[in-house]
Enzyme design. Sequence first.
Site, PDB file in Angstrom:
ATOM      1  CG  ASP A 123      -1.826   1.203   1.267  1.00  0.00           C
ATOM      2  OD1 ASP A 123      -2.862   1.116   0.589  1.00  0.00           O
ATOM      3  OD2 ASP A 123      -1.522   2.220   1.922  1.00  0.00           O
ATOM      4  CE1 TYR A 137       0.044   7.681   2.595  1.00  0.00           C
ATOM      5  CE2 TYR A 137       0.739   5.432   2.158  1.00  0.00           C
ATOM      6  CZ  TYR A 137      -0.206   6.316   2.637  1.00  0.00           C
ATOM      7  OH  TYR A 137      -1.370   5.836   3.156  1.00  0.00           O
ATOM      8  CE  LYS A 164      -4.063   4.487   0.421  1.00  0.00           C
ATOM      9  NZ  LYS A 164      -2.637   4.406   0.811  1.00  0.00           N
ATOM     10  CG  HIS A 170      -4.955   9.464   0.252  1.00  0.00           C
ATOM     11  ND1 HIS A 170      -3.596   9.481   0.061  1.00  0.00           N
ATOM     12  CD2 HIS A 170      -5.141   8.996   1.507  1.00  0.00           C
ATOM     13  CE1 HIS A 170      -2.995   9.034   1.165  1.00  0.00           C
ATOM     14  NE2 HIS A 170      -3.909   8.748   2.051  1.00  0.00           N
TER      15      HIS A 170
END
Length: 272
Positions: free
Chosen positions: A42, A47, A72, A103
């Site tokens: 994931d 990120y 996402k 997200h």
Amino acid sequence: MHLIETAHLAMPKLGFGTWALKGADCARAVAEAIGLGYRHIDTAEMYDNEEAVGQGIRDSGIERERLFVTTKVWWTNLADPASALAASLKRMQLDYVDLFLIHWPNPAIPLARTLAAMEVLKERGLARAIGVANFPAALLQEAVATGAPIACNQIEYHVMLSQEPVLRVARAHDIAVTAYSPLGKGGLADDPVLAGIARRHGATGAQVALAWLLEQDRVAAIPKSGRVENMRANLAALDLRLTTEDRAAIAALPKTRRFVNPAWSPVWDQAA
Ligand SMILES: NC(=O)c1ccc[n+]([C@@H]2O[C@H](COP(=O)([O-])OP(=O)(O)OC[C@H]3O[C@@H](n4cnc5c(N)ncnc54)[C@H](OP(=O)(O)O)[C@@H]3O)[C@@H](O)[C@H]2O)c1
């Protein structure tokens, strides 16, 4: 690997979370996790680790088809999910993702338009499945009502947070639920009730917290760890079987604890 199989996806129940892992550490952790048997990774454009995730996948030597990769699109980019996915794929050096999620919801951008654009990405084979994250029950219902093939809702879910209204909508529409922060960002590992249950099984509190999620119908969990011993322990939670007594003790824990609640969160308790 235990799979969730629905009309829209086949997703390993236990995945590997990568939030806060960066650079070489992230690449190493992803390659180690895959080496241990994780098949579901994931990440997200937010990120800032997609290059490293892609590097870890390549370093692991695994064939792409044997992995399930989620990314996402950030909530401020929902007007153009195609560009976001193209950039994510480029960073990971992948041809497709297995799951592409919104997200966070963004009330300023029409949901139906974003989902229609994501459905085109699915039709083009760039995302095998599409879905949402952080959608409360009513909003998930609204997403389903657009007619888009919603495969998953990724939400904070663990022994200290009830998600019954969301689970009801998800189950009614054959939507998988992925539990993020399944260890309450690590804090649940030391909970005395979980520790008591764990002692009876020769397990750990973290494994009990994961086993409780993993035994639920169409629920996946994506614990993050940068340490091989924790990655291995989390994988072993798939084999832990809770008893009726264990479940009763977990049911009695407080159920309103949220660890992730940023300023852009939706109203969480909207009824469906
Ligand atoms: N969609 C969203 O908005 C959203 C939001 C949050 C998270 N997520 C996703 O969900 C993933 C997981 O959530 P999270 O990272 O917030 O929290 P989490 O997985 O609940 O907890 C991670 C923390 O638990 C520790 N840990 C892991 N395994 C352990 C074990 N067996 N025993 C004791 N401690 C353990 C880790 O430390 P070590 O690294 O030292 O092992 C880390 O500090 C994220 O990485 C991300 O991929 C998505």
